[in-house]
Design a protein around this motif. Structure first.
Motif, short mmCIF file in Angstrom:
data_model
loop_
_atom_site.label_atom_id
_atom_site.label_comp_id
_atom_site.label_asym_id
_atom_site.label_seq_id
_atom_site.Cartn_x
_atom_site.Cartn_y
_atom_site.Cartn_z
N THR B 13 27.92 44.80 55.59
CA THR B 13 28.95 45.80 55.85
C THR B 13 30.29 45.32 55.33
O THR B 13 31.05 46.07 54.71
CB THR B 13 29.05 46.05 57.38
N TRP B 17 32.59 46.98 52.48
CA TRP B 17 33.96 47.42 52.75
C TRP B 17 34.91 46.85 51.69
O TRP B 17 35.74 47.58 51.13
CB TRP B 17 34.39 46.95 54.15
N SER B 20 34.56 48.69 48.60
CA SER B 20 35.17 50.02 48.66
C SER B 20 36.67 49.93 48.38
O SER B 20 37.23 50.76 47.67
CB SER B 20 34.90 50.67 50.01
N LEU B 68 37.65 56.68 53.14
CA LEU B 68 36.77 55.84 53.97
C LEU B 68 36.13 56.66 55.09
O LEU B 68 34.93 56.54 55.35
CB LEU B 68 37.58 54.67 54.54
N THR B 69 36.93 57.48 55.77
CA THR B 69 36.38 58.24 56.90
C THR B 69 35.32 59.23 56.41
O THR B 69 34.28 59.37 57.04
CB THR B 69 37.49 59.00 57.66
N LEU B 72 32.16 57.33 55.72
CA LEU B 72 31.40 56.97 56.92
C LEU B 72 30.67 58.18 57.49
O LEU B 72 29.69 58.03 58.21
CB LEU B 72 32.33 56.36 57.96
N GLN B 73 31.18 59.38 57.16
CA GLN B 73 30.49 60.58 57.66
C GLN B 73 29.43 61.04 56.66
O GLN B 73 28.87 62.13 56.79
CB GLN B 73 31.50 61.70 57.88
#
Lengths: 328, 321
Positions: B13, B17, B20, B68-69, B72-73
């Motif tokens: 993870t 990250w 990203s 990013l949000t 994550l969805q």
């Protein structure tokens, strides 16, 4: 010995052709071993002892080569045998125990698998029978909980235990001859005698013969029926163990014996053989031992001595051999 | 083992990250995608409008936060060019690439391991020298050149294999595969060979080096003293002990080929991910590039994890910590 010996080595010459010259690691070695006999093959490092062992099994790799001689197992010459024939001899008729148990087992195979390999190669037993034979053999070399330990890997064993495993592997197919190449040199002194006792018991029980290769005359004097002493790839002396230890006729053998610590007659200083083994690529004329020999005379620099009968059962290659009771 | 897996998951993870962030920043500094979308004579108002629609009028941190949000969805953004979800675009093309790479890797292994073992076991022989010289060629010749030579010889000159495309495909569980049809096979041969040569050469050389190292070990001689055949000694005792570095390189190469089979795919017009990546870079199609790179990072992380597990299966002395 009236009948044919189990193994007869005749004038074996194994040479290594290197860039810096030909190394005559074994140069005209002969000996015989009868059924059930133990022979000690003794000499200093670099004396060609291990090469004799590997030659017998046909495991000499390039740049080494058996140049001449015969190795007769039941009269059948192994030097002339094909690789396929040799494979049937290795492990089945003649097996070998290596010096360093830390490196002679494959680290990635379980002990059981390494034992099983021998039985798969040399017997028709089914998986179950092989497993049973492995357990039995492992127990007989003194490893408890053998069935469980079969699944273990070499790194989970101590050095002494590994050498027991190696011995078990060597004995599994009930070979008639075992070549033990310095089997205890890499082990602790306390473990050494255990392993030697184990080997002697196992060999006696199975009626096998053994060539015990070592630099340690003390070890060999306890184990061997007769002894062959190598120096610079040549036999310098041989005979029955008691004769050879009590009254050697070759000054080199005398030197080896004198350098064993003696608990009965303590000396202030342990005696040693002066000098080192000469460069085997470039051996001097005459006797190879003369530069280190206290008895050397002019003749020794001229003529190479040949193996000749001496007192008792001994033969040695020396112009001025020791008589019984005579000091070097 | 469970603890290890958990630790590994957290590591993964974290890596993803970091990737990203890097990918996002890189994309922000290279070219303005707005000009790819608007007509060449667009007014300032139209440009501003387009910028707002693409969400490019926010500050960088806000853009990243939104990116990013939504990531994550499960929303990886839409391609500026195709107006489709970027993920869908990539996943559509992925089977073609994976298929090509797997065939190439299988070919590399099938050739490299036996030759490497032979060359390691007989370093002095003439055949070994030929093998090693060949492997040097495999490493030094560029893939695009080999691809073109193969096309010239086998497609143009002799006409044995087709030069481009995937050929007939069969759909299995919604994935289109070429390797299940004969026509597909004929199409995959040339690109797979092209793609495999460099990997083949590296694996061959590493296998050889490992075998030479292992060949000096006592247990190899002990195995021979037991009466094992030469083949058994080399493969069962030797190769397994030489395999750890081979597996490492295999893993790295596998990831590398999946991610960057671009050149080979371009030469053979293989409709895989690599071609999509190149097209997207030309068009500054930022979401596709971002998702692509994230996916590549994921693939690398997963492959490395698998490589670690394989280490453990090969060598009982290795424990996962």
């Amino acid at each position: 010995m009236t009948d044919q010996p189990l193994l007869a080595v005749r004038d074996l010459r194994t040479h290594f052709h290197t860039f810096s010259g030909t190394v005559k690691a074994v140069d005209g070695v002969s000996f015989e071993i009868g059924q059930g006999e133990v022979m000690g093959l003794v000499g200093e490092s670099g004396g060609g002892k291990s090469v004799v062992g590997f030659s017998i099994l046909g495991l000499i790799d390039s740049p080494g080569k058996i140049e001449a001689g015969e190795i007769l197992l039941d009269g059948k010459n192994l030097v002339a045998a094909s690789e396929a024939e040799l494979r049937k001899v290795r492990g089945r008729e003649i097996s070998m125990v290596f010096q360093d148990p830390m490196t002679s087992l494959n680290p990635l195979h379980s002990v059981g698998r390494q034992m099983d390999e021998v039985l798969r190669l040399h017997t028709d037993l089914d998986a179950k029978a092989r497993q049973a034979a492995c357990v039995e053999m492992l127990e007989s070399v003194g490893i408890s909980r053998a069935a469980e330990r079969l699944k273990a890997y070499p790194h989970q064993f101590s050095g002494g235990m590994r050498q027991r495993v190696v011995i078990a592997i060597a004995l599994l197919a009930r070979p008639r001859l075992i070549i033990a190449d310095e089997p205890t040199t890499a082990l602790d002194v306390t473990i050494q005698s255990q392993i030697l006792k184990l080997m002697r018991a196992q060999i006696a029980e199975k009626g096998a013969s053994m060539i015990l290769i070592t630099h340690d005359l003390a070890v060999v004097s306890e184990m061997a029926d007769h002894i062959t002493v190598l120096y610079c790839g040549k036999v310098v002396e041989r005979g029955r163990t008691r004769d050879l230890i009590n009254a050697p006729s070759h000054p080199y053998t005398r030197g080896l014996i004198d350098s064993i610590p003696d608990t009965v007659n303590r000396h202030d200083r342990l005696s040693q053989i002066p000098g080192t083994v000469p460069d085997i690529r470039n051996l001097p004329k005459g006797c190879n031992f003369r530069d280190r020999c206290p008895r050397a005379q002019a003749l020794c620099a001229e003529v190479e001595p040949q193996l000749e009968p001496q007192h008792g059962t001994l033969s040695s290659a020396c112009h001025f051999p020791l008589k019984p009771g005579e000091a070097a | 083992m469970l603890g290890y897996l958990l630790k590994r998951l957290i590591q993964m993870t974290l890596v993803l990250w970091v990737v990203s962030v890097i990918v996002f920043l890189m994309m922000s500094f290279t070219g303005d995608p707005v000009f790819m979308v608007v007509p060449i004579d667009a007014s300032d108002a139209e440009i501003a409008q387009a910028r707002r629609l693409l969400g490019l009028d926010d500050s960088l941190p806000v853009q990243y936060w939104k990116f990013l949000t939504s990531l994550l969805q499960g929303d990886f953004g839409r391609s500026y060019v195709f107006r489709q979800p970027a993920m869908t675009l990539i996943l559509e093309r992925m089977p073609a690439t994976v298929e090509l790479v797997l065939v190439a890797m299988a070919l590399a292994i099938a050739v490299a391991i036996p030759l490497g073992v032979y060359a390691g076991a007989n370093p002095q022989s003439r055949i070994s020298r030929v093998i090693m010289a060949g492997s040097l060629l495999g490493i030094s010749l560029p893939g695009f050149w080999i691809g073109m030579v193969l096309i010239y010889l086998f497609a143009v000159h002799w006409g044995i294999f087709p030069s481009s495309g995937r050929g007939d495909t069969v759909e299995i569980f919604g994935i289109r595969l070429s390797i299940l049809t004969w026509d597909g096979w004929t199409h995959i041969v040339l690109p797979a060979v092209t793609l495999s040569l460099a990997t083949m050469a590296i694996i061959l050389r590493i296998t050889r080096a490992g075998m030479m190292e292992v060949g000096r070990q006592d247990f190899m001689k002990f195995a021979r003293a037991k009466g094992a055949t030469r083949g058994d000694v080399l493969y069962k005792h030797g190769l397994k002990n030489a395999l750890i570095p081979v597996v490492t390189i295999f893993g790295l190469q596998l990831g590398d080929l999946i991610a960057f089979a671009t050149i080979t795919e371009t030469i053979f017009s293989w409709p895989g991910m690599g071609k999509l990546l190149i097209d997207s870079i030309y068009r500054a199609d930022r979401p596709v590039i971002v998702v692509y790179l994230m996916l590549v990072a994921l693939i690398f992380v997963v492959i490395n994890f698998l490589v670690d597990v394989i280490y453990m299966l090969i060598d009982p002395r290795i424990r996962l910590k």
